[in-house]
Structures are given as structure tokens and as C-alpha cells.
Design an enzyme around this catalytic site. Structure first.
Site: not given
Ligand code: FPP
Length: 262
Positions: A79, A31
Site C-alpha cells: 500500500n 477490501d
């Protein structure tokens, strides 16, 4: 000189690792790519591109010390909801990376695998992925498992559907359903559960990743943004893991006695 210092520090950290107490399976939530790019006044995609170097370094570091399985959360079910141009750029980057990194995988004897709702990937990405999986299928040192279009809730829902179908077809009785039944219907069925989960970027969340499989995993959070993550950061996470006592619901003395073989 700075390079020499980094190399020396890396040797130090790597040498401190106890090879007898390695996690067999490490999972990573990579991340912070977007924030890393933003800090530099660049587009988010630039952060993803730089994240590829971190993927390469981490895969090499894991294979070098003897980790058997490395699972990377590369693209989540959620996503898909990102702006279309970012989704497309990520898909293109995946294709380009799979192509360019196949040599790294071969050089390091790493077998590529993938988990997730792969049918949702665009055709080109799916085909390149299958080709790389096929090209590396005889490699033996480590499995690198890409979680693509993956989420834990998708995995559990998909497993439940398959189990329900078996019950409906009288291949399985409801009372026969055990934890092993669930595990063996998950996308991760061929792999042991991760013992260590790393998340970069200072966020303290699991974000729908491997929820069933991390029941007993040690969680390690680092403020480093993924494009800055290097071999040393991976070694630090392993050393941190090795300093922890894993009790699996037992008490310290029981764990200590088991380690002594009593
Ligand atoms: C999370 O950062 C990262 C991703 C959604 C993509 C990860 C992809 C790569 C590292 C590139 C290629 C990888 C492989 C395995 C081939 P973010 O965008 O959520 O960052 P932010 O939280 O700062 O916005």
C-alpha cells in the site's frame, strides 16, 4: 421498521452461533473501500472513512460472541506504493480512528495490538498507536491486532533474518530449527494461528497476508464491499465456518471420532 427487521435478523443469526465451536482467531482482509466510494462518485478516501464503521461493528460483533483475537489487514507493505495523497490520507485516518475509537475499545474491554514493519509508519501515527496500545493493555475480552505496513513475505523474511543471526551467534543449531522456531519469530508469535480468514469485495486472493499462519485456516469470501460489512455479515461468516468439517489432513471418520472423544 427496517431497523427493527435488521435487529431481529441479527438476533437470529447471533443466536444460531455455537459458542463451543468458535474460531479463537479471525483474520480479515478489508477490501473494496475504493470501489465503494467510486460507485458513489466519491474519492477513494471517502470509502476508507466509511470503512471505520465496519471496523467498529466487526470488533464489537467479534468481542460479543467471544472471539479471542481479531486481526485486521489495515495497511499492507504494498500500500506504500499508492498515490502519495492516498497514503497520507490513510495515515491521517489511522491516527484519527485510533484516537476516536479508543473509547470503543475500552467500552468493549478490547486490547489493541499491532503487527508489521511499524518503524515505517510516520512518527505521529506510530506514537498514537503505541499510546492506544498502552492505554488498552489491561483489557481482557479480545485482542484486536492491526496489521500495518505488514506483508507475509516481510514477516517471513524478518523472521529468517532473526533466526540466521541466532545461528551465526551459536545460540541456535541449524538442525534445531523447527516449525515452532519459525512461528515464534513471526510478528504473530504471541497469537494462535487464525482459524478463519475473511476477505470482502469478491476478490479471491490472499494478497501477501499471513501466508504461514493460514496453513489450516478456513477461507471465507464475500462479495460485500468492506464499508457495507456489518455485524450480521460477520455472524454469517462464523456460521459458515461452523458448517465446515476441518480435517487437518485426516479423514472424516478420524475427525468425527475425535469429536466424540474416541
Ligand atoms: C482496502 O480497500 C482497504 C485499505 C487499504 C485500508 C483499510 C482501512 C480502513 C478500513 C480504515 C481504518 C482502519 C482501521 C483499522 C483503523 P481498497 O482501497 O483496496 O479498495 P479497492 O480494492 O476497492 O480499491
Amino acid at each position: 421498521m427496517a431497523e427493527l427487521d435488521t435487529a431481529t435478523k441479527r438476533m437470529d443469526l447471533k443466536e444460531q452461533i455455537n459458542k463451543e465451536r468458535l474460531p479463537k482467531h479471525v483474520a480479515i482482509i478489508m477490501d473494496g473501500n475504493g470501489r465503494w466510494a467510486k460507485q458513489r462518485g466519491k474519492m477513494r478516501v471517502y470509502g476508507h472513512e466509511q470503512g471505520v464503521t465496519s471496523v467498529r461493528e466487526t470488533a464489537e460483533a467479534a468481542a460479543e460472541i467471544g472471539v479471542d483475537y481479531l486481526t485486521l489487514f489495515a495497511f499492507s507493505t504494498e500500500n506504500w506504493k499508492r498515490p502519495q495523497h492516498e497514503v497520507e490520507a490513510l495515515m491521517q485516518l489511522l491516527v484519527a480512528t485510533i484516537n476516536s475509537e479508543t473509547k470503543t475499545l475500552q467500552d468493549n474491554d478490547i486490547r489493541l495490538k499491532a503487527i508489521g514493519n511499524l518503524d515505517k509508519l510516520d512518527k505521529k501515527c506510530y506514537e498514537e498507536l503505541q499510546q492506544a496500545i498502552n492505554n488498552t493493555k489491561d483489557n481482557k475480552r479480545m485482542d484486536m491486532i492491526l496489521a500495518l505496513s505488514y506483508s507475509a513475505r516481510w514477516d517471513l523474511t524478518h523472521a529468517t533474518e532473526q533466526i540466521a543471526r541466532k545461528v551465526k551467534n551459536n545460540e541456535l543449531a541449524p538442525e534445531e530449527i523447527s516449525q515452532d522456531t519459525v512461528s515464534s519469530h513471526l510478528a504473530t508469535a504471541p497469537y494462535p494461528d487464525p482459524e478463519l480468514l475473511i476477505r470482502t469485495s469478491g476478490e479471491y486472493r490472499i494478497s501477501n497476508f499471513l501466508l504461514w499462519q493460514i496453513a489450516y485456516a478456513e477461507l471465507y469470501f464475500t462479495p460485500k464491499l468492506w464499508p457495507d460489512f456489518r455485524k450480521n455479515d460477520f455472524y454469517e461468516a462464523i456460521l459458515n465456518f461452523q458448517r465446515r468439517e476441518r480435517r487437518f489432513g485426516k479423514i472424516s471418520e478420524q475427525v468425527a471420532n475425535k469429536e466424540k472423544g474416541e
